[in-house]
Design an enzyme around this catalytic site. Structure first.
Site, PDB file in Angstrom:
ATOM      1  N   HIS B 216      61.022  35.949 -33.504  1.00 43.54           N
ATOM      2  CA  HIS B 216      60.066  35.187 -34.295  1.00 43.54           C
ATOM      3  C   HIS B 216      60.709  34.545 -35.519  1.00 43.54           C
ATOM      4  CE1 HIS B 216      55.980  36.342 -32.502  1.00 43.54           C
ATOM      5  NE2 HIS B 216      56.931  36.468 -31.592  1.00 43.54           N
ATOM      6  N   SER B 220      61.459  30.643 -30.076  1.00 45.52           N
ATOM      7  CA  SER B 220      61.917  30.768 -28.700  1.00 45.52           C
ATOM      8  C   SER B 220      62.801  29.598 -28.301  1.00 45.52           C
ATOM      9  CB  SER B 220      60.708  30.806 -27.758  1.00 45.52           C
ATOM     10  OG  SER B 220      59.915  31.921 -28.028  1.00 45.52           O
ATOM     11  N   LYS B 244      48.869  31.772 -20.459  1.00 45.48           N
ATOM     12  CA  LYS B 244      49.917  31.689 -19.444  1.00 45.48           C
ATOM     13  C   LYS B 244      50.525  33.065 -19.168  1.00 45.48           C
ATOM     14  CE  LYS B 244      53.574  28.637 -17.933  1.00 45.48           C
ATOM     15  NZ  LYS B 244      54.179  27.320 -18.110  1.00 45.48           N
ATOM     16  N   ASP B 245      50.723  33.862 -20.226  1.00 50.90           N
ATOM     17  CA  ASP B 245      51.236  35.221 -20.022  1.00 50.90           C
ATOM     18  C   ASP B 245      50.255  36.067 -19.211  1.00 50.90           C
ATOM     19  OD1 ASP B 245      53.635  34.837 -21.261  1.00 50.90           O
ATOM     20  OD2 ASP B 245      53.078  35.741 -23.168  1.00 50.90           O
ATOM     21  N   GLU B 288      70.398  54.812  -8.081  1.00 52.13           N
ATOM     22  CA  GLU B 288      69.274  53.940  -7.790  1.00 52.13           C
ATOM     23  C   GLU B 288      69.767  52.495  -7.664  1.00 52.13           C
ATOM     24  OE1 GLU B 288      66.595  55.668  -6.807  1.00 52.13           O
ATOM     25  OE2 GLU B 288      65.235  55.263  -8.459  1.00 52.13           O
TER      26      GLU B 288
END
Lengths: 260, 428
Positions: B216, B220, B244-245, B288
């Site tokens: 922040h 971005s 959108k998220d 894994e």
């Protein structure tokens, strides 16, 4: 969006593909038969065939349990394959489990209750080994989930695997030849025979049928949550599909005023 | 009033709280008006999704811990009790177990996005480095979590991985003993791994906070990799990116649910359904899936110490990525050579993962070595590619390439709601 989906799918495929069984079977072991199990039907949404699982329990109860424990299963769990409370009580009552010490501190036994876990055939591992030519019969609670090939392997091992050893192969004393067992020499004598059990529902008790039924029951023992999981999963997925649709519509509307 | 924050909120209760503890102002600034480039694609969902995944892991983990017994004799049984007797225990465990795999899927896509669009470049170096720290913490947490069910693969995986530290000269064996709490993997190991497995997620949470603070401050990156030039290039975070998220979140939940409810054991090893047995090594010891590429690198190097160094180096090299890459252009869209290198790197990781899942014999040895060399060649080539590559022309601004010439339209980025771009980018 498209690139994103492709990469996401790629990551998933990497995870799934790489995590898939990768232990190659030895060259002289035949490929496992691919059975269509009840829980694999309907795109994997299938539930456990209860009639088969109940017959499988009968096979376990009358044959396997002579040597194999199933310590994570309790008699009450048999509700999951459709046995009634009265039937469960009746099954449990025929079993003997260790009770509380008596007034003089001597160990006692008592008939099992539905809340008891399946009675062990042997008091400890050493006793089990001593009775089985040095080999420890594995606990069957998670046996199916702990073997590559799962139900197909169990079915093949006890239903099809016991054949005459090929010419020139000497089977050591006390061992048996099984095409599907890794290394082929197994301590377990052929456990099933035609008519080993008499099915109450009239199903013909062939070796293949018994093997199929006991594999179904062992699947239940390994994955007792199967039916509940899939019932819940269908509803959760259905809800999420709707929610995704609504959310996408909202997003489109929110963004409709923006050039992007 | 002196000393109090001047709150813009009308509601008297909110205002009372906000003027004393400006949480509402903070949220509104950072997640309400926060100016965000308007050209994100769905790759920009994955950071938020990973945060949600972390919260799910903590929530399910707390409830699992209530029913788990961290002892060598009790661990395996307690996991079976969770699966069979605890109400919806199977759901908690399957979500937690597959949540680890989901976490790595999300994180790997998130890292791919960061690398592809050059999000690690100035001024976002620290944002990137906190992210690499998060990857390492996540791997450590996942590894220790995998030990807890105390199956065969848990036990032998723990033995193999902890033994790696024995390769360190002089102090190696001392470190291994310290990790084990004894002279073999056993009860004390399980106890400390459980304790650390419970601790690390909260440290991860703290580093995620730093990661978000750093984000922040710089703002971005975006698919074009060019800086925001004007208010026209941004939209407020809410409602645009909350919406959108949310779409991404729903799809993520759907994929997660399909795995948990329909294919919950797709990522698991059959051997882990056998209780840990000190006397019997499984046929194959494999980690894994998400650790397989690094495992392949480890095994591709014939010398143990060099192998361990290469394995850790393959992740640590990410810390210096911002300085290895000399190109001033961020987004791979405008970097023809780097773009191909990125896809080659992904293919190389898949190859290494495949090698890691198989016994190091025959062709796999060669494939593993080629894959390892290619992996490090990617990073070694970056400075030169930056100098030699001729990037495509960059667009003038984020708004420009998406604004078709319109009859009568001004240069504006469409009708923006009032107050959208009222606040400049500066942060308090």
């Amino acid at each position: 969006m498209k690139g994103c989906v492709i990469v996401m799918a790629g990551a998933l495929a990497l995870g799934a593909g790489v995590a898939a069984p990768h232990v190659a079977r030895a060259a002289d072991e035949p490929a496992l038969p691919h059975m269509k199990w009840s829980w694999q039907k309907n795109f994997g949404l299938g539930t456990i065939d209860r009639a088969s699982a109940q017959r499988g329990f009968q096979v376990y109860n009358e044959v396997c349990s002579a040597c194999h424990s199933m310590k994570y299963m309790a008699y009450r769990n048999l509700e999951g394959i459709g046995l009634t409370e009265a039937q469960i009580k009746a099954v449990a009552a025929t079993k003997t489990v260790p009770g509380a010490p008596d007034d003089e501190g001597k160990p006692t036994t008592r008939p099992a209750l539905p809340s008891d876990h399946f009675a062990d055939p042997f008091p400890n591992d050493n006793a089990a080994r001593a009775a089985n030519n040095g080999a420890l019969p594995p606990d069957q609670s998670l046996l199916l989930s702990a073997r590559e090939g799962h139900a197909d392997y169990i079915y093949a091992l006890v239903g099809k695997g016991y054949v005459d050893a090929p010419a020139g192969v000497k089977v050591p004393d006390g061992l048996y030849y099984n095409t599907y067992f890794p290394g082929h020499f197994i301590h377990m004598p052929p456990p099933l025979a035609d008519g080993s059990v008499t099915y109450a529902d009239g199903t013909k008790a062939s070796v293949a049928q018994e093997a199929h039924d006991v594999a179904t029951f062992l699947y239940f023992a390994s994955y007792p949550e199967n039916d509940q999981r899939k019932h819940l999963g269908v509803r959760v997925a259905g809800f999420l599909v709707l929610l995704t649709g609504v959310t996408y519509a909202v997003k489109r509307r929110v963004w409709s005023g923006i050039d992007h | 009033m002196a000393g109090l924050h001047t709150s813009d909120f009308k509601n008297p209760v909110v205002r009372w709280i906000d003027s004393r503890l400006p949480l509402f102002t903070l949220m509104s600034k950072e997640y309400g008006q926060f100016p965000t480039p308007k050209n994100f694609n769905y790759f920009w969902n994955f950071g938020a999704l990973a945060t949600i995944n972390l919260l799910i892991m903590i929530a399910t983990g707390v409830f699992l811990a209530m029913n788990y017994t961290p002892t060598a004799t009790g661990a395996f049984d307690s996991v079976q009790r969770i699966m069979r007797d605890v109400n919806y225990g199977w759901l908690l465990r399957l979500v937690h177990m597959n949540g680890a795999s989901m976490f790595f899927i999300l994180i790997y896509v998130h890292i791919f996005r960061g690398m592809y669009y050059g999000s690690y470049k100035a001024p976002r170096e620290l944002l990137w480095m906190t992210g690499v720290a998060l990857l390492l913490l996540l791997m450590a947490t996942a590894f220790m979590g995998y030990v807890l069910p105390w199956g065969q693969m848990s036990y032998w995986g723990a033995t193999v991985i902890t033994n790696l530290f024995g390769a360190i000269p002089l102090v190696g064996q001392w470190i291994v003993t310290l990790l084990w709490g004894g002279f073999a993997v056993g009860d004390p190991t399980l106890n400390r791994f459980f304790s650390l497995h419970y601790l690390l997620p909260f440290i991860i949470f703290g580093v995620v906070f730093l990661h978000v603070v750093a984000l922040h401050i710089t703002g971005s990156n975006n698919p074009l990799g060019i800086e925001v030039k004007s208010e026209q290039d941004t939209v407020p975070f809410h409602p645009y990116y909350t919406a959108k998220d949310s779409v991404g979140m729903c799809v993520y939940f759907l994929v997660f649910a399909l795995i948990v409810f329909l294919r919950p054991y797709i990522f698991s090893e059959v051997d882990n359904n056998i209780p840990a047995n000190v006397l019997q090594t499984p046929n194959e010891i494999v980690p894994e899936w998400y650790l397989l590429p690094y495992y392949a690198i480890l095994r591709s190097v014939p010398d143990k110490l060099a192998g361990v160094c290469c394995m850790f180096g393959s992740i640590l090299v990410l810390f210096v990525l911002p300085w290895l890459d000399t190109s001033p252009v961020r987004s791979a869209r405008f970097r023809p050579i780097y773009r191909i290198m990125m896809f080659a790197l992904v293919a190389d990781m898949v190859l290494l993962g495949h090698v890691g899942a198989n016994r190091p014999e025959g062709l796999f040895i060669l494939e593993g070595r080629i894959g390892t060399v290619l992996y490090f060649a990617f990073y070694a080539a970056l400075p030169f590619v930056g100098w030699l590559e001729r990037p495509l022309p960059l667009p003038e601004s984020i708004s420009r390439p998406v604004l078709p010439p319109r009859s009568g339209g001004g240069g504006g980025g469409g009708p923006l709601p009032a107050g959208v771009a009222a606040k400049p980018m500066e942060k308090a």
